[in-house]
Structures are given as C-alpha cells and as structure tokens.
Write a protein that holds these residues in place. Structure first.
Motif, PDB file in Angstrom:
ATOM      1  N   PRO A  14       4.843  11.359  -1.943  1.00 18.93           N
ATOM      2  CA  PRO A  14       5.263  10.087  -1.358  1.00 18.93           C
ATOM      3  C   PRO A  14       4.146   9.517  -0.490  1.00 18.93           C
ATOM      4  O   PRO A  14       3.138  10.183  -0.238  1.00 18.93           O
ATOM      5  N   GLY A  15       4.329   8.336  -0.017  1.00 18.71           N
ATOM      6  CA  GLY A  15       3.387   7.728   0.907  1.00 18.71           C
ATOM      7  C   GLY A  15       2.471   6.723   0.253  1.00 18.71           C
ATOM      8  O   GLY A  15       2.788   5.567   0.164  1.00 18.71           O
ATOM      9  N   GLN A  16       1.349   7.194  -0.227  1.00 22.16           N
ATOM     10  CA  GLN A  16       0.341   6.357  -0.860  1.00 22.16           C
ATOM     11  C   GLN A  16      -0.007   5.146   0.014  1.00 22.16           C
ATOM     12  O   GLN A  16       0.029   4.010  -0.430  1.00 22.16           O
ATOM     13  N   ASP A  59      -1.581  12.009   3.432  1.00 19.44           N
ATOM     14  CA  ASP A  59      -0.526  13.012   3.289  1.00 19.44           C
ATOM     15  C   ASP A  59      -1.145  14.341   2.882  1.00 19.44           C
ATOM     16  O   ASP A  59      -2.220  14.376   2.253  1.00 19.44           O
ATOM     17  N   SER A  60      -0.463  15.425   3.172  1.00 20.25           N
ATOM     18  CA  SER A  60      -1.008  16.755   2.888  1.00 20.25           C
ATOM     19  C   SER A  60      -1.193  17.020   1.392  1.00 20.25           C
ATOM     20  O   SER A  60      -1.981  17.880   1.008  1.00 20.25           O
TER      21      SER A  60
END
Length: 93
Positions: A14-16, A59-60
């Motif tokens: 998720p995130g991007q 993000d990790s």
C-alpha cells in the motif's frame, strides 16, 4: 565532497506516495528526473546518507537503489536531456 547519484525506486502497495518520494529526492540537491522511476542528483550527501534520507518517506516494502556515478552514457537521447544532465553533473558543490 559532492556526489553524482542515480536514484531508482519501486513503490509497492500500500501507499505508493510518489509525491513524498519525489520531494525527498529533490531536496538532496540539484536533480534531473531522467526516467519514470529514476532520478539523477548532485548532492553533498554520500550514497548511504542519501539512501537513508529518501527511504525515510518510503514504505518498508518499497525498494530503493542509490548508485554513485562517476561516468555515464545516455544514447539515444534528445539534446535537451543531455544538456539537463550536464547541468546537474557539473553543478558546483
């Protein structure tokens, strides 16, 4: 000392958050957005420090590569792209 770095990344779900990553890369110094997920940056930060700086907003599960560039070839390339890269490459530290 100044470094000429290529910074490549993949942002996964998720995130991007491309905007945050782009702004973080641009804050390193003089930059050129060479390709979709590739920047060329002239910065006083070492590759390790630049990596930590950019990865701080990722993000990790994202991936980031920072390469110290001492020489490069870009062909074929429109003259405007070559001129933009040369402006970054020869930027005073």
């Amino acid at each position: 000392m100044a470094y000429n770095l290529f910074i490549a990344y993949d942002l996964d779900n998720p995130g991007q958050n491309y905007d945050a990553v782009h702004e973080q890369i641009k804050s390193l110094g003089t930059w050129y957005h060479a390709q979709q997920s590739l920047f060329y940056v002239h910065t006083p930060l070492s590759p390790q420090a630049a990596h930590a700086h950019v990865f701080a907003v990722m993000d990790s599960n994202d991936r980031l590569m920072v390469v110290d560039a001492t020489n490069a070839v870009m062909y074929p390339a429109p003259p405007a792209h070559v001129e933009a890269i040369n402006r970054v490459w020869f930027e005073p530290a």
